[in-house]
Enzyme design. Sequence first.
Site, PDB file in Angstrom:
ATOM      1  N   ASP A 106      35.073 -50.328  -3.769  1.00 57.61           N
ATOM      2  CA  ASP A 106      36.235 -49.460  -3.965  1.00 57.61           C
ATOM      3  C   ASP A 106      36.471 -49.344  -5.470  1.00 57.61           C
ATOM      4  O   ASP A 106      36.041 -50.202  -6.242  1.00 57.61           O
ATOM      5  CB  ASP A 106      37.447 -50.078  -3.270  1.00 57.61           C
ATOM      6  CG  ASP A 106      38.605 -49.086  -3.172  1.00 57.61           C
ATOM      7  OD1 ASP A 106      38.377 -47.903  -3.444  1.00 57.61           O
ATOM      8  OD2 ASP A 106      39.716 -49.517  -2.827  1.00 57.61           O
ATOM      9  N   ASP A 163      40.022 -54.538  -0.801  1.00 59.68           N
ATOM     10  CA  ASP A 163      41.229 -55.341  -0.967  1.00 59.68           C
ATOM     11  C   ASP A 163      42.416 -54.751  -0.224  1.00 59.68           C
ATOM     12  O   ASP A 163      43.486 -55.347  -0.180  1.00 59.68           O
ATOM     13  CB  ASP A 163      41.585 -55.507  -2.447  1.00 59.68           C
ATOM     14  CG  ASP A 163      41.856 -54.166  -3.127  1.00 59.68           C
ATOM     15  OD1 ASP A 163      41.662 -53.120  -2.477  1.00 59.68           O
ATOM     16  OD2 ASP A 163      42.277 -54.163  -4.297  1.00 59.68           O
ATOM     17  N   ASP A 208      40.475 -50.834   4.109  1.00 57.95           N
ATOM     18  CA  ASP A 208      39.089 -51.297   4.014  1.00 57.95           C
ATOM     19  C   ASP A 208      38.665 -52.152   5.207  1.00 57.95           C
ATOM     20  O   ASP A 208      37.486 -52.468   5.354  1.00 57.95           O
ATOM     21  CB  ASP A 208      38.891 -52.132   2.740  1.00 57.95           C
ATOM     22  CG  ASP A 208      39.137 -51.336   1.475  1.00 57.95           C
ATOM     23  OD1 ASP A 208      38.742 -50.155   1.450  1.00 57.95           O
ATOM     24  OD2 ASP A 208      39.722 -51.879   0.524  1.00 57.95           O
TER      25      ASP A 208
END
Length: 819
Positions: free
Chosen positions: A332, A570, A574
């Site tokens: 990410d 995080d 996700d």
Amino acid sequence: MRQKKRGERRVKRSIDETQTMEITLEKRIPTTRYRPDHQTGLTAQQVQEHRMHGWTNRPVDPPSKTTKEIIQENVFTYFNLIFLVLAVLLCLVGSFRDLTFLPVIVLNTLIGIIQETRAKKVLDNLTMLNAPHAMVIRDGKKSQINAEDLVVDDIVIFEAGNQVCADAEVCAGEVQVNESLLTGESDEITKRKGDQLMSGSFIVSGQCHARLDKVGADSYISRLTLEAKAMQNTEQSEMIRSLDKLVKWVGVAIIPIGIILFIQAFVFQGEGFRSSVTSMIAAVIGMIPEGLYLLASVALAVSSIRLAQKKVLLHDMKCIETLARVNVLCVDKTGTITENTMEVQDVIPTKEYEEGELCPLSELLGDFTAAQSSDNITMEAMKRYFKIASGKKAVAKTGFSSASKYSSVTFEEASYVLGAPEFVLKEQYENYEEAISAHASKGARVLVFGTAKEEPDGKPLKEAVTPLAYVLLANPIRQEAKETFTYFAEQGVEVKVISGDNPLTVSEVAKEAGIAGAERYVDASTLHTEEEMRAAVLNNAVFGRVTPNQKRKFVQILKEEGKTVAMTGDGVNDVLALKDADCSIAMASGSDAAAQASQLVLLESDFSCMPEVVLEGRRVVNNIQRSASLFLVKNIFSFLLSLVSFVFMFTYPLEPSQISLISMFTIGVPAFFLALEPNKNIIKGHFLTNVFLKALPAALTDVLAVGALVIFGRTFGVSSADISTAATMLLSIVGFMILYTISAPMNVLRGVILGGCIVGLLFCSIFLNDLFAITGMTTKCVMLFVVFAIATEPVLRYLTWLIGKLRFYYKRLRGQKEV
């Protein structure tokens, strides 16, 4: 700091407290149920009552194996049972000298117990310090405690990023909840007063007070935990799967082979009962890879301790190997490439604001942010930047949703929206695309602030907003990002950036971080079919406007293409992709849900330590692979020599004590030290294939040399005792040759290990010769020994060359067939 001290105090309690959990659940007795006010919560007396009655929120099973389980798993093994039977047989025939393998077995078992217990203690300490926490209200005071210390009827405050730790009922407030862990659907559901919150779901936005209704074994998350553990137990790494196959195959084979060898020696060869038993036991011991599985367990345990010291928490030790084999890394933008913070860079008014807006823009945004909760880093940055407000009171508001991509505040005179341009401008986006792209091309995240014609309710907008300003935000690039991604590029690991932000912005950030192919980006909102997704995933490196379901689909597509995929994350969005990735990595600074869904957690949220984690995995796998070759030389040799002895009708020529001597100095001791050495080589091929092909030349050399020695010795009338001694020395020579080969390139440590093992074997052969059945050899036997000892080197060299060629042609033939 306070949280750390609180965790340290928690660690001071006995870690074995978790072992009494099942007993506590069994002792549950009916208790008085309370409905406390959401602002005061339970009293200390009520909490104590529930605790004494067993209504706590402790999980249904311990987070790791107990000390008792570790001891049982290391002591009560199938092979230890075989060794016990063999020891009893040797005692019955009075061959106590051949019990030399027992100290090695006991030592191996103790080492396994000690190392696994050490690893358990380190990881449990780390788990306690980083256990899920909850904000609870008791006696009218807020306090943060471990989630497992909650009791039924507790009032808990849930906010964005929190995982719901027990089934609860909303008492006050409003939250957007994602129940994807429960239902597999990523739709966000609004929960208001009176609605149920299911454990295992997580809060996307908003804040609420909730009363815990079902805790511990009664909660839905308990069943999820059991299912997850069952799933993890079936997801073995390739190395562990290979070792399991080998151990099972050998475990089945040794019993019939042992019976056949005993019958052959006792019935057909006319050997005495004692001689028949000892020769059979020597063959069986030679076939058992007694230290191989232990070596793998110890090496993984040591690695988990090393990583724990680097603030990396493993939920599953086997993921070390998986990560070392990864060839695609999905990351990410926020929290991985950039810092997990955000700053407002600038506010750019639009033409619409300049034409008709009278109220100062900063004041409008100040009122907007004042009405919002600080439940994400974007709003925190906005609150730091827009401090001036008129004090207007909001009539209604919605928090940011990853599904609708906006947040809103409604005042009496108008409704205001702040969100992603494509989602709030809708069909009008093209009119502003040039200006937005210009800002995004500089690496800024662009949000549109404007007025809505409708009153937003958190669902996708029906009409486009009237834009008043562009709010430019940015995450600072991590200092070590470029070095980290350069490392992965050098190691042949393809990096794919998957983000919910504007693809152009993500591309610019990725370029700055030095990610290869960052100029190839795609807007995932334009991908509608699986074919479009597959083509995009395989041909691009940066993806923007990605939804949670698309993240998951991207990972699945890469796995279908034969890639080994690691996923970092995080945020709550996700979790779906983390669950499906081969190796999942979470940042501790992110959501509880992401951390609990991952196999590996970076406790300091520092992605720059990932190369060290990969190197640790390579060290473990490569070294175990190398050491496993030593073990398999003995196993393959013993198996093949047993077949040769059956075909040519001669008794297995070695004694158990001699097998123990060879195993100790050509396998056990060097394998242990080599398994703990640094090793940065890229892992190639399949574990069992690599190990078998490395061991096969030496094993065949051993069989040819010892088999020929026995047949020639029998022809020239050499005694069986002399043949046993000569065979032991031949096996030692070949063992040290293969040890030298797999230790290449030689360094000081490897040289010391090799030299020390040679000295150790010579010392035992000379000064402990009676213990290891080493006798003086006749002239005939010495001559035969010298001839075959000289022959071992070219035989080993040519067999290694031949097997290497066969493997090369097999690979080429298979490649041609695939083409």
